[in-house]
Scaffold this motif. Sequence first.
Motif, mmCIF file in Angstrom:
data_model
loop_
_atom_site.group_PDB
_atom_site.id
_atom_site.type_symbol
_atom_site.label_atom_id
_atom_site.label_comp_id
_atom_site.label_asym_id
_atom_site.label_seq_id
_atom_site.Cartn_x
_atom_site.Cartn_y
_atom_site.Cartn_z
ATOM 1 N N LEU A 27 -37.519 78.210 -1.343
ATOM 2 C CA LEU A 27 -38.886 78.184 -0.829
ATOM 3 C C LEU A 27 -39.556 76.879 -1.242
ATOM 4 C CD1 LEU A 27 -41.378 79.605 0.485
ATOM 5 C CD2 LEU A 27 -41.948 80.408 -1.823
ATOM 6 N N VAL A 28 -40.082 76.167 -0.278
ATOM 7 C CA VAL A 28 -40.874 74.966 -0.541
ATOM 8 C C VAL A 28 -42.323 75.320 -0.254
ATOM 9 C CG1 VAL A 28 -41.283 72.559 0.109
ATOM 10 C CG2 VAL A 28 -38.953 73.493 0.168
ATOM 11 N N THR A 29 -43.222 74.919 -1.149
ATOM 12 C CA THR A 29 -44.635 75.174 -0.889
ATOM 13 C C THR A 29 -45.355 73.847 -0.669
ATOM 14 O OG1 THR A 29 -45.185 75.185 -3.231
ATOM 15 C CG2 THR A 29 -44.666 77.298 -2.229
ATOM 16 N N GLY A 30 -46.346 73.905 0.192
ATOM 17 C CA GLY A 30 -47.170 72.738 0.474
ATOM 18 C C GLY A 30 -48.617 73.045 0.183
ATOM 19 N N THR A 31 -49.321 72.052 -0.382
ATOM 20 C CA THR A 31 -50.757 72.171 -0.619
ATOM 21 C C THR A 31 -51.413 70.933 -0.006
ATOM 22 O OG1 THR A 31 -50.551 71.029 -2.737
ATOM 23 C CG2 THR A 31 -50.416 73.438 -2.785
ATOM 24 N N ASP A 32 -52.743 70.826 -0.149
ATOM 25 C CA ASP A 32 -53.457 69.613 0.278
ATOM 26 C C ASP A 32 -53.527 68.681 -0.943
ATOM 27 O OD1 ASP A 32 -53.983 71.392 2.380
ATOM 28 O OD2 ASP A 32 -56.051 71.692 1.769
ATOM 29 N N TYR A 33 -52.694 67.698 -1.201
ATOM 30 C CA TYR A 33 -51.632 67.209 -0.339
ATOM 31 C C TYR A 33 -50.424 66.924 -1.213
ATOM 32 C CZ TYR A 33 -55.353 66.694 3.048
ATOM 33 O OH TYR A 33 -56.401 66.958 3.895
ATOM 34 N N THR A 60 -27.781 76.434 2.759
ATOM 35 C CA THR A 60 -29.119 76.690 2.222
ATOM 36 C C THR A 60 -30.075 76.992 3.360
ATOM 37 O OG1 THR A 60 -28.652 75.067 0.480
ATOM 38 C CG2 THR A 60 -30.943 75.720 0.771
ATOM 39 N N LEU A 61 -30.905 77.985 3.128
ATOM 40 C CA LEU A 61 -31.986 78.292 4.072
ATOM 41 C C LEU A 61 -33.302 77.927 3.400
ATOM 42 C CD1 LEU A 61 -31.067 81.761 5.601
ATOM 43 C CD2 LEU A 61 -31.488 79.643 6.873
ATOM 44 N N GLU A 91 -46.500 70.297 7.551
ATOM 45 C CA GLU A 91 -45.125 70.439 7.999
ATOM 46 C C GLU A 91 -44.190 70.189 6.831
ATOM 47 O OE1 GLU A 91 -44.499 67.334 10.933
ATOM 48 O OE2 GLU A 91 -43.993 65.895 9.370
ATOM 49 N N LEU A 92 -43.025 70.785 6.941
ATOM 50 C CA LEU A 92 -41.922 70.476 6.031
ATOM 51 C C LEU A 92 -40.879 69.758 6.867
ATOM 52 C CD1 LEU A 92 -40.125 70.751 3.489
ATOM 53 C CD2 LEU A 92 -39.412 72.973 4.377
ATOM 54 N N SER A 93 -40.689 68.481 6.574
ATOM 55 C CA SER A 93 -39.701 67.682 7.276
ATOM 56 C C SER A 93 -38.686 67.222 6.233
ATOM 57 C CB SER A 93 -40.399 66.492 7.939
ATOM 58 O OG SER A 93 -39.466 65.667 8.575
ATOM 59 N N ILE A 94 -37.412 67.564 6.435
ATOM 60 C CA ILE A 94 -36.369 67.239 5.452
ATOM 61 C C ILE A 94 -35.447 66.185 6.037
ATOM 62 C CG2 ILE A 94 -34.515 68.144 3.996
ATOM 63 C CD1 ILE A 94 -35.673 70.900 4.256
ATOM 64 N N VAL A 95 -35.250 65.098 5.310
ATOM 65 C CA VAL A 95 -34.337 64.047 5.764
ATOM 66 C C VAL A 95 -33.317 63.740 4.674
ATOM 67 C CG1 VAL A 95 -35.991 62.997 7.345
ATOM 68 C CG2 VAL A 95 -35.873 62.179 4.989
ATOM 69 N N LEU A 96 -32.129 63.357 5.107
ATOM 70 C CA LEU A 96 -31.044 62.996 4.200
ATOM 71 C C LEU A 96 -31.079 61.488 3.960
ATOM 72 C CD1 LEU A 96 -28.348 63.498 2.701
ATOM 73 C CD2 LEU A 96 -27.207 63.396 4.930
ATOM 74 N N PRO A 122 -40.311 80.418 10.571
ATOM 75 C CA PRO A 122 -38.948 79.940 10.816
ATOM 76 C C PRO A 122 -38.369 79.274 9.576
ATOM 77 C CG PRO A 122 -40.559 78.567 11.954
ATOM 78 C CD PRO A 122 -41.306 79.720 11.383
ATOM 79 N N ARG A 123 -37.054 79.303 9.495
ATOM 80 C CA ARG A 123 -36.393 78.680 8.353
ATOM 81 C C ARG A 123 -35.454 77.588 8.839
ATOM 82 N NH1 ARG A 123 -34.388 83.646 4.693
ATOM 83 N NH2 ARG A 123 -33.531 84.369 6.658
ATOM 84 N N ILE A 124 -35.173 76.654 7.949
ATOM 85 C CA ILE A 124 -34.241 75.565 8.251
ATOM 86 C C ILE A 124 -32.928 75.845 7.539
ATOM 87 C CG2 ILE A 124 -33.727 73.113 7.896
ATOM 88 C CD1 ILE A 124 -36.760 72.595 7.934
ATOM 89 N N TRP A 125 -31.827 75.840 8.302
ATOM 90 C CA TRP A 125 -30.503 75.974 7.712
ATOM 91 C C TRP A 125 -29.919 74.585 7.531
ATOM 92 C CZ3 TRP A 125 -25.638 74.270 8.856
ATOM 93 C CH2 TRP A 125 -24.565 74.873 8.165
ATOM 94 N N MET A 126 -29.447 74.302 6.314
ATOM 95 C CA MET A 126 -28.769 73.024 6.075
ATOM 96 C C MET A 126 -27.567 73.279 5.195
ATOM 97 S SD MET A 126 -31.896 70.345 5.345
ATOM 98 C CE MET A 126 -31.031 68.858 5.826
#
Length: 133
Positions: A16-22, A35-36, A48-53, A94-98
């Motif tokens: 679980l990733v949490t986001g706040t301001d900011y 991983t989900l 938004e949660l944007s994940i990059v490698l 929604p979840r991101i599978w990686m």
Amino acid sequence: LLAGVGSSTGAPQTVLVTGTDYAFEVPAHIRAGETLFSFENRGTVRHELSIVLVKEGFDTDSVMAGIVAGSPRRNFVDGQAALIVARPGEPTGPRIWMNLAPGRTYVIICTLKDTPEAKPHVMLGMVASFRAE
Ligand SMILES: [Cu+2]
């Protein structure tokens, strides 16, 4: 179904990733493999949660500084970003599978803006990284 993923069995781990301001809260280290990711917005605006490698051989701090400075992300990331957008207070959706690669670093960012003229959230502190081990 997941041929080639490796010897892992059973359900993928969930993170679980949490986001706040900011800002983001994410573990600094996450076990490599399936991983989900889910994203909870504890702020008051849309995030938004944007994940990059991160490309191999790049220094994480430099990459994050480059992203904050607005350098094109393709300069230091492999492939495309996986993305979840969440409104404040919304149930985790929604979840991101990686399939996290061992020894690689991932950067998470939010590029949304509160107004068209405002700075993107990444410039206000919504950037973080984790390493898969
Ligand atoms: Cu944001």
